[in-house]
Design a protein around this motif. Structure first.
Motif, PDB file in Angstrom:
ATOM      1  N   ILE A 253       0.861  -1.178   0.000  1.00 18.93           N
ATOM      2  CA  ILE A 253       0.000   0.000   0.000  1.00 18.93           C
ATOM      3  C   ILE A 253       0.896   1.226   0.000  1.00 18.93           C
ATOM      4  O   ILE A 253       1.756   1.383   0.871  1.00 18.93           O
ATOM      5  N   ASP A 254       0.715   2.093  -0.990  1.00 16.94           N
ATOM      6  CA  ASP A 254       1.556   3.279  -1.106  1.00 16.94           C
ATOM      7  C   ASP A 254       0.727   4.413  -1.692  1.00 16.94           C
ATOM      8  O   ASP A 254      -0.031   4.203  -2.645  1.00 16.94           O
ATOM      9  N   GLU A 255       0.885   5.586  -1.121  1.00 14.99           N
ATOM     10  CA  GLU A 255       0.110   6.735  -1.588  1.00 14.99           C
ATOM     11  C   GLU A 255       0.425   7.088  -3.036  1.00 14.99           C
ATOM     12  O   GLU A 255      -0.374   7.749  -3.708  1.00 14.99           O
ATOM     13  N   SER A 256       1.578   6.657  -3.533  1.00 13.33           N
ATOM     14  CA  SER A 256       1.937   6.957  -4.921  1.00 13.33           C
ATOM     15  C   SER A 256       1.208   6.062  -5.919  1.00 13.33           C
ATOM     16  O   SER A 256       1.192   6.356  -7.121  1.00 13.33           O
ATOM     17  N   HIS A 257       0.602   4.963  -5.436  1.00 12.65           N
ATOM     18  CA  HIS A 257      -0.101   4.058  -6.338  1.00 12.65           C
ATOM     19  C   HIS A 257      -1.386   4.711  -6.847  1.00 12.65           C
ATOM     20  O   HIS A 257      -2.105   5.370  -6.077  1.00 12.65           O
ATOM     21  N   PRO A 258      -1.704   4.533  -8.106  1.00 12.49           N
ATOM     22  CA  PRO A 258      -3.000   5.023  -8.596  1.00 12.49           C
ATOM     23  C   PRO A 258      -4.118   4.232  -7.922  1.00 12.49           C
ATOM     24  O   PRO A 258      -3.999   3.012  -7.732  1.00 12.49           O
ATOM     25  N   PRO A 259      -5.191   4.884  -7.519  1.00 13.92           N
ATOM     26  CA  PRO A 259      -6.265   4.156  -6.830  1.00 13.92           C
ATOM     27  C   PRO A 259      -6.945   3.152  -7.755  1.00 13.92           C
ATOM     28  O   PRO A 259      -7.146   3.425  -8.941  1.00 13.92           O
ATOM     29  N   VAL A 260      -7.269   2.007  -7.189  1.00  9.89           N
ATOM     30  CA  VAL A 260      -7.994   0.981  -7.935  1.00  9.89           C
ATOM     31  C   VAL A 260      -9.482   1.301  -7.863  1.00  9.89           C
ATOM     32  O   VAL A 260     -10.019   1.578  -6.782  1.00  9.89           O
ATOM     33  N   GLU A 261     -10.123   1.260  -8.988  1.00 10.54           N
ATOM     34  CA  GLU A 261     -11.560   1.499  -9.031  1.00 10.54           C
ATOM     35  C   GLU A 261     -12.299   0.162  -9.106  1.00 10.54           C
ATOM     36  O   GLU A 261     -11.851  -0.762  -9.794  1.00 10.54           O
ATOM     37  N   PRO A 262     -13.424   0.024  -8.406  1.00  9.98           N
ATOM     38  CA  PRO A 262     -14.217  -1.199  -8.553  1.00  9.98           C
ATOM     39  C   PRO A 262     -14.621  -1.409 -10.009  1.00  9.98           C
ATOM     40  O   PRO A 262     -14.833  -0.444 -10.752  1.00  9.98           O
ATOM     41  N   LEU A 263     -14.732  -2.669 -10.415  1.00  2.86           N
ATOM     42  CA  LEU A 263     -15.176  -2.966 -11.774  1.00  2.86           C
ATOM     43  C   LEU A 263     -16.688  -2.777 -11.890  1.00  2.86           C
ATOM     44  O   LEU A 263     -17.408  -2.750 -10.894  1.00  2.86           O
ATOM     45  N   ALA A 264     -17.161  -2.683 -13.105  1.00  2.00           N
ATOM     46  CA  ALA A 264     -18.558  -2.320 -13.363  1.00  2.00           C
ATOM     47  C   ALA A 264     -19.584  -3.195 -12.629  1.00  2.00           C
ATOM     48  O   ALA A 264     -20.581  -2.658 -12.112  1.00  2.00           O
ATOM     49  N   PRO A 265     -19.392  -4.533 -12.556  1.00  2.00           N
ATOM     50  CA  PRO A 265     -20.426  -5.340 -11.890  1.00  2.00           C
ATOM     51  C   PRO A 265     -20.666  -4.953 -10.428  1.00  2.00           C
ATOM     52  O   PRO A 265     -21.776  -5.129  -9.916  1.00  2.00           O
ATOM     53  N   TYR A 266     -19.637  -4.430  -9.767  1.00  2.28           N
ATOM     54  CA  TYR A 266     -19.787  -4.013  -8.364  1.00  2.28           C
ATOM     55  C   TYR A 266     -20.944  -3.034  -8.207  1.00  2.28           C
ATOM     56  O   TYR A 266     -21.717  -3.119  -7.242  1.00  2.28           O
ATOM     57  N   TYR A 267     -21.080  -2.116  -9.149  1.00  2.00           N
ATOM     58  CA  TYR A 267     -22.098  -1.078  -9.035  1.00  2.00           C
ATOM     59  C   TYR A 267     -23.509  -1.631  -9.234  1.00  2.00           C
ATOM     60  O   TYR A 267     -24.490  -1.002  -8.820  1.00  2.00           O
ATOM     61  N   GLU A 268     -23.620  -2.814  -9.832  1.00  4.41           N
ATOM     62  CA  GLU A 268     -24.905  -3.504  -9.926  1.00  4.41           C
ATOM     63  C   GLU A 268     -25.191  -4.288  -8.652  1.00  4.41           C
ATOM     64  O   GLU A 268     -26.288  -4.225  -8.102  1.00  4.41           O
ATOM     65  N   ILE A 269     -24.192  -5.027  -8.163  1.00  2.00           N
ATOM     66  CA  ILE A 269     -24.410  -5.914  -7.017  1.00  2.00           C
ATOM     67  C   ILE A 269     -24.590  -5.121  -5.725  1.00  2.00           C
ATOM     68  O   ILE A 269     -25.331  -5.544  -4.837  1.00  2.00           O
ATOM     69  N   ILE A 270     -23.970  -3.959  -5.617  1.00  2.00           N
ATOM     70  CA  ILE A 270     -24.113  -3.152  -4.403  1.00  2.00           C
ATOM     71  C   ILE A 270     -25.563  -2.690  -4.221  1.00  2.00           C
ATOM     72  O   ILE A 270     -25.982  -2.329  -3.115  1.00  2.00           O
ATOM     73  N   ARG A 271     -26.353  -2.724  -5.294  1.00  2.00           N
ATOM     74  CA  ARG A 271     -27.753  -2.299  -5.211  1.00  2.00           C
ATOM     75  C   ARG A 271     -28.706  -3.437  -4.860  1.00  2.00           C
ATOM     76  O   ARG A 271     -29.913  -3.220  -4.720  1.00  2.00           O
ATOM     77  N   THR A 272     -28.207  -4.647  -4.694  1.00  2.00           N
ATOM     78  CA  THR A 272     -29.075  -5.771  -4.362  1.00  2.00           C
ATOM     79  C   THR A 272     -29.473  -5.746  -2.894  1.00  2.00           C
ATOM     80  O   THR A 272     -28.828  -5.107  -2.064  1.00  2.00           O
ATOM     81  N   ARG A 273     -30.543  -6.468  -2.586  1.00  2.00           N
ATOM     82  CA  ARG A 273     -30.980  -6.598  -1.186  1.00  2.00           C
ATOM     83  C   ARG A 273     -29.921  -7.337  -0.365  1.00  2.00           C
ATOM     84  O   ARG A 273     -29.730  -7.055   0.811  1.00  2.00           O
ATOM     85  N   ALA A 274     -29.230  -8.284  -1.008  1.00  2.00           N
ATOM     86  CA  ALA A 274     -28.223  -9.068  -0.294  1.00  2.00           C
ATOM     87  C   ALA A 274     -27.111  -8.193   0.262  1.00  2.00           C
ATOM     88  O   ALA A 274     -26.542  -8.483   1.320  1.00  2.00           O
ATOM     89  N   ALA A 275     -26.785  -7.119  -0.446  1.00  2.00           N
ATOM     90  CA  ALA A 275     -25.662  -6.266  -0.033  1.00  2.00           C
ATOM     91  C   ALA A 275     -25.913  -5.571   1.290  1.00  2.00           C
ATOM     92  O   ALA A 275     -24.965  -5.235   2.009  1.00  2.00           O
ATOM     93  N   THR A 276     -27.179  -5.364   1.635  1.00  2.00           N
ATOM     94  CA  THR A 276     -27.495  -4.564   2.830  1.00  2.00           C
ATOM     95  C   THR A 276     -28.316  -5.319   3.866  1.00  2.00           C
ATOM     96  O   THR A 276     -28.887  -4.707   4.761  1.00  2.00           O
ATOM     97  N   VAL A 277     -28.384  -6.633   3.764  1.00  2.00           N
ATOM     98  CA  VAL A 277     -29.129  -7.415   4.751  1.00  2.00           C
ATOM     99  C   VAL A 277     -28.572  -7.177   6.159  1.00  2.00           C
ATOM    100  O   VAL A 277     -27.356  -7.208   6.366  1.00  2.00           O
ATOM    101  N   GLU A 278     -29.455  -6.933   7.105  1.00  2.00           N
ATOM    102  CA  GLU A 278     -29.045  -6.767   8.500  1.00  2.00           C
ATOM    103  C   GLU A 278     -29.144  -8.105   9.217  1.00  2.00           C
ATOM    104  O   GLU A 278     -30.199  -8.736   9.228  1.00  2.00           O
ATOM    105  N   LEU A 279     -28.036  -8.517   9.825  1.00  2.00           N
ATOM    106  CA  LEU A 279     -27.976  -9.776  10.561  1.00  2.00           C
ATOM    107  C   LEU A 279     -27.869  -9.505  12.052  1.00  2.00           C
ATOM    108  O   LEU A 279     -27.540  -8.395  12.474  1.00  2.00           O
TER     109      LEU A 279
END
Length: 410
Positions: free
Chosen positions: A177-203
């Motif tokens: 981990i180094d501040e000089s590294h370019p930040p990694v961006e999540p890939l496109a499918p992440y933005y679909e799956i983060i919107r599912t009910r599974a992503a926010t289920v409270e346990l």
């Protein structure tokens, strides 16, 4: 809502949790064969990349929050890998070295996935160990720190001499981990799956007063001692691991649907579920020493990833049946939507993983149905989808006792 896993003892949970982690890893062994058949090796690799990149950042953060070790350093990354269905203990035998908070490495003394793929030839090894691992390791690390880079020191394919000698470690990677590294961006499918009910289920929250370890906020250890966790913590871990499976499957289904029409996508996803349903039942039965009969099948069904965790799936168990109604899982369109009247294959594989003479009779609608478990006069042959999943060495993998030692910077 009380988790179904709360009905297990602390000792049983400590046995079951690594089993659930391994079952989650075997989802790919069940699913990717059908992608190869449909589209070939290269497109299969793309499906795998999208599948893991879409789900792992989400469930990695969930486990960090559940066990109180959210951070930004390599130690946090390593703890996450130890509780990830992509790296089940011993089968994917990660060994960790920490140089300091921002630098470390890991190697695999044994890679079960490599053992599964090597017989298929060098091109498949390269697809897994190069094409898939490069983007997905970074996608997992981004859940902890966008400036993390996971890079290979060496990795397969192994030379003929190395194969003959079964050279180890199978691979070695650095994590910096180094501040000089370019930040990694999540890939496109992440933005679909983060919107599912599974992503926010409270346990259910972990009860900090329960006897045993309530979190993983302490030192990184070489091998997680699940027996050290409290009953409450183990219940939460089990539910989170099962939720990892649902998130991975939703990401898999998303990748499949982008390449197939509705009929082909349902067929491929049903085959994936059927294969993993049978192997999961068999391993849960054996791990907990359950009987190979109707009673054992109902207990396995109660604990099976298909209908857990409770807040995500609406399922009521009877003495010989399960009744399913609309839920967050059905809204997401995941596994449970592949079962019902006229779609019995996954449920049949599930109960026959306990006893081949068992079957299901399903009534109701696609959204609300009841499956009654019945016994037939003759045992059914193993489903082809289960046989495909059994190709993995993970299907018969046996865990061994390990000592859990703290890892300190070197």
């Amino acid at each position: 809502m009380t988790s179904r896993y709360a009905s297990l003892s602390r000792e049983e949970l400590a046995t079951l949790v690594p089993e659930l982690l391994l079952i989650g890893q075997l989802i790919d062994r069940s699913g990717m064969a059908w992608c190869i058949s449909a589209w070939g090796r290269e497109e299969m690799a793309q499906v795998a990349i999208e599948e893991w990149a879409g789900s792992s950042p989400i469930y990695t953060r969930r486990m960090q929050d559940a066990l109180g070790y959210r951070g930004t350093d390599v130690i946090t990354i390593f703890k996450g890998l130890q509780l990830d269905i992509g790296a089940p203990p011993q089968f994917m035998d990660f060994r960790y070295t920490v140089h300091d908070r921002w630098s470390g490495e890991f190697h695999l003394d044994h890679c079960g996935a490599l053992m599964d793929v090597e017989p298929m030839g060098e091109s498949y090894v390269r697809s897994m160990c190069h094409d898939i691992e490069d983007p997905t390791f970074d996608a997992t690390a981004v859940a902890t720190n966008a400036k993390a880079q996971v890079r290979p020191v060496h990795r397969p394919p192994r030379s003929e001499a190395a194969l003959a000698a079964d050279s180890r470690p199978h691979c070695r990677w650095t994590v910096v981990i180094d501040e000089s590294h370019p930040p990694v961006e999540p890939l496109a499918p992440y933005y679909e799956i983060i919107r599912t009910r599974a992503a926010t289920v409270e346990l259910d929250p972990i009860d900090a007063t329960d006897e045993g370890q309530a979190d993983y906020a302490g030192p990184l250890v070489s091998d997680v001692d699940f027996g050290a966790f409290s009953h409450s913590a183990l219940v939460r871990i089990a539910d989170e691991v099962v939720l990892q499976m649902h998130l991975l499957n939703l990401s898999y289904q998303l990748a499949v649907r982008t390449r197939a029409d509705a009929e082909q996508a349902r067929d491929i996803c049903t085959k994936q579920l059927t294969g993993i349903a049978g192997i999961a039942s068999e391993r849960i039965r054996d791990a907990l020493g359950l009987s190979a009969d109707l009673e054992g099948a109902m207990r396995v069904l109660e604990l099976h990833p298909l209908i857990n965790p409770v807040p995500y799936n609406a399922a009521v168990l009877g003495a010989d049946s399960v009744t399913v109604s609309p839920s967050d899982a059905s809204v997401d369109g995941g596994w449970i939507g592949l079962c019902g009247p006229g779609a019995e294959a996954p449920l049949q594989a599930l109960v026959r993983g306990v006893d081949p003479s068992l079957d299901v009779e399903v009534s109701g609608t696609a959204q609300a149905w009841t499956a009654r478990v019945v016994r037939r006069d003759e045992p059914a042959p193993e489903a082809g989808e289960v046989a495909v999943t059994r190709f993995s060495t993970g299907a018969a993998f046996a865990f061994q006792p390990r000592r859990s030692l703290p890892i300190t910077p070197v």
